[in-house]
Scaffold this active site. Sequence first.
Site, PDB file in Angstrom:
ATOM      1  N   LYS A  36      51.524  36.683  31.684  1.00 17.59           N
ATOM      2  CA  LYS A  36      52.646  36.517  32.624  1.00 17.59           C
ATOM      3  C   LYS A  36      53.708  35.607  32.020  1.00 17.59           C
ATOM      4  O   LYS A  36      54.907  35.894  32.058  1.00 17.59           O
ATOM      5  CB  LYS A  36      52.159  35.834  33.916  1.00 17.59           C
ATOM      6  N   GLU A  85      37.708  40.725  37.107  1.00 20.24           N
ATOM      7  CA  GLU A  85      38.548  39.528  37.262  1.00 20.24           C
ATOM      8  C   GLU A  85      37.685  38.347  37.712  1.00 20.24           C
ATOM      9  O   GLU A  85      37.953  37.198  37.375  1.00 20.24           O
ATOM     10  CB  GLU A  85      39.694  39.779  38.260  1.00 20.24           C
ATOM     11  N   LYS A  98      49.797  37.204  48.100  1.00 19.57           N
ATOM     12  CA  LYS A  98      49.191  35.925  48.489  1.00 19.57           C
ATOM     13  C   LYS A  98      50.143  34.769  48.170  1.00 19.57           C
ATOM     14  O   LYS A  98      50.386  33.912  48.993  1.00 19.57           O
ATOM     15  CB  LYS A  98      47.850  35.746  47.760  1.00 19.57           C
ATOM     16  N   GLY A 141      42.529  36.563  46.039  1.00 24.34           N
ATOM     17  CA  GLY A 141      43.292  37.813  46.095  1.00 24.34           C
ATOM     18  C   GLY A 141      42.402  39.040  46.158  1.00 24.34           C
ATOM     19  O   GLY A 141      42.613  39.948  46.966  1.00 24.34           O
ATOM     20  N   ARG A 142      41.372  39.058  45.319  1.00 25.43           N
ATOM     21  CA  ARG A 142      40.513  40.259  45.273  1.00 25.43           C
ATOM     22  C   ARG A 142      39.494  40.284  46.405  1.00 25.43           C
ATOM     23  O   ARG A 142      38.663  41.184  46.466  1.00 25.43           O
ATOM     24  CB  ARG A 142      39.837  40.357  43.898  1.00 25.43           C
ATOM     25  N   HIS A 190      32.583  66.606  34.722  1.00 22.46           N
ATOM     26  CA  HIS A 190      33.308  67.533  33.847  1.00 22.46           C
ATOM     27  C   HIS A 190      34.227  66.791  32.890  1.00 22.46           C
ATOM     28  O   HIS A 190      35.158  67.376  32.337  1.00 22.46           O
ATOM     29  CB  HIS A 190      34.084  68.537  34.703  1.00 22.46           C
ATOM     30  N   GLU A 219      56.035  41.334  39.814  1.00 21.54           N
ATOM     31  CA  GLU A 219      56.066  42.771  40.106  1.00 21.54           C
ATOM     32  C   GLU A 219      56.415  43.032  41.571  1.00 21.54           C
ATOM     33  O   GLU A 219      57.269  43.858  41.895  1.00 21.54           O
ATOM     34  CB  GLU A 219      54.693  43.398  39.804  1.00 21.54           C
TER      35      GLU A 219
HETATM   36  O1  F6P Z   1      46.327  39.413  38.596  1.00 19.34           O
HETATM   37  C1  F6P Z   1      46.285  38.121  39.064  1.00 19.34           C
HETATM   38  C2  F6P Z   1      46.448  38.030  40.544  1.00 19.34           C
HETATM   39  O2  F6P Z   1      46.601  36.684  40.866  1.00 19.34           O
HETATM   40  C3  F6P Z   1      45.290  38.640  41.322  1.00 19.34           C
HETATM   41  O3  F6P Z   1      44.195  37.824  41.402  1.00 19.34           O
HETATM   42  C4  F6P Z   1      45.954  38.912  42.621  1.00 19.34           C
HETATM   43  O4  F6P Z   1      45.181  39.752  43.401  1.00 19.34           O
HETATM   44  C5  F6P Z   1      47.247  39.502  42.137  1.00 19.34           C
HETATM   45  O5  F6P Z   1      47.585  38.735  41.001  1.00 19.34           O
HETATM   46  C6  F6P Z   1      48.379  39.509  43.126  1.00 19.34           C
HETATM   47  O6  F6P Z   1      48.772  38.213  43.499  1.00 19.34           O
HETATM   48  P1  F6P Z   1      49.617  37.970  44.782  1.00 19.34           P
HETATM   49  O7  F6P Z   1      48.884  38.480  45.945  1.00 19.34           O
HETATM   50  O8  F6P Z   1      49.812  36.482  44.834  1.00 19.34           O
HETATM   51  O9  F6P Z   1      50.940  38.680  44.614  1.00 19.34           O
END
Ligand code: F6P
Length: 529
Positions: free
Chosen positions: A498, A339, A196, A253-254, A370, A202
């Site tokens: 972060k 979240e 987003k 995002g979610r 199980h 990452e």
């Molecule tokens: O973990 C925090 C967060 O902002 C989530 O809400 C989001 O889904 C995720 O990181 C990934 O963010 P992005 O889509 O901006 O890479």
Amino acid sequence: MNRCDRTAAWAALQGHYQAHGRGLDLREAFARDAGRFDAFSLQAPEVFADLSKNLIDTATQHFLLDLARECGLEAQRDAMFAGQPVNTTEGRAVLHTALRAPRGAGPHSDDVHGVLDRMLALAEAVRDTAASGFTDVVNIGIGGSDLGPAMVVPALDAYAHRGLRLHFVSNVDGHDLVPVLRGLDAARTLFIVASKTFTTQETLANAHVARAWFLQNGGTDIARHFVAATTNVTAAAAFGITQTFGFWDWVGGRYSLWSAIGLPIAIAVGADNFRALLAGAHAMDTHFATAPLAQNLPAQLGLLDVWYRNFHGFTSRSVAPYHQGLKRLPAYLQQLEMESNGKRVDADGQALPYGTSPVVWGEPGTNGQHAYFQMLHQGTDVIPVEFILVKRPAHTEAGLHAKLLANGLAQSQALMLGKTAEAALAEKAPTASATLDAATLAAHRTFPGNRPSTTLMLDSLTPRSLGALVALYEHRVFTSAAIWGINAFDQWGVELGKALASQLLPRLDSGDVAGLDASTAGLLQRLRD
Ligand code: F6P
């Protein structure tokens, strides 16, 4: 907005809990009321819900509905659908519902359908594998930019293109990316960089490694092999991506699998099935927006969550999908619920004296049986369980499916019925010790029962029913957040870690531990030794 714990309904629920709620016995409730199943089950679009094995009676429901009214649930819901800035700490509207509204029917319709048309056109072009030459699609994203597609793609395996393999890389860990890249042919691989913000460490780190791998392995046309799904088109362009599918800051995002973030889903199952997924979610949106609260399934589930969390004091809920395709649903729901609702202050920043998000966790049945079901049946804590049963399988092995369903039914029955000490005494357990006295053994083999569960049932797992199921969960989370008076749409809690990780990264290289706490300093030094 009334804070929930200051309402008359909250006080009434406390009184009701003391007088009846905590002592409610499901076995007696069913014995007393032959109509309990009908009275406490609901049909919503694509999803039937049996709530009758929950620790509720009509008075509980009555007081919970009062609570919803006093907390302005309907007004809050309407404000979200209308695009008001209900995400107050970021000053944003929350309009994931607009992503699944039919053309012309929702806010931002031209923008939404413009991107959707473009993205589905790309998906169909990739799916024409004879022409596209693609065999593998790698989605690089994390959190909401991973979990939605990573959950939906296996769930809709029955609809998936058989000539395309979908891979999901999320962790900033070569143990995630490297095994995926191994065995791929650069010339036949499409990378989707899904973020987003297009700033997530990452995702960008993995995307850079993937691009380097692509070039080292004979890849030549980055513009064709790398596409992005993001709200930050400029940053994607700076990375060198020219094919970008945008979305907007009013998509959390979610809540983003319905946007361009859903591109891997569209590639896996095709444009028509992706549209059916959206249509199922839209049907649930309409239900949530219009059904009276007493028949409104997301509202009822959200209120039940409040009842369990704040009156029974349950801190956890387990999800058991009896469908292997839904193996990633618990992980998806963890982000959606925890979240969103893992918050400790209300919308005005006041610390809350009551609990919010439960811990959500689970595994597909029967695997969970199980592993941890022992604790659900005989542990010291009561954990409400949510069973998801799918009537018709996508495969033809009828014998397997009947066994799966029988197990799902049996677990909710066992949780409720339990087993008395007398029944345990009367049984002969073949593996039991021959020397232990019978009463001790019976104590170990007794089940308290009266453990609550909800069963959600789908006719079959289709794009449409899955869309409805996921939207059901979204609105349920919205409901409990609305009662608790929290902002379900920000996630400040992920920021601190972060920021600290960025500060520690150069220290791992330099070994500088000045000013660090002794534990972090000690660990960092050991990592460098
Ligand atoms: O973990 C925090 C967060 O902002 C989530 O809400 C989001 O889904 C995720 O990181 C990934 O963010 P992005 O889509 O901006 O890479």
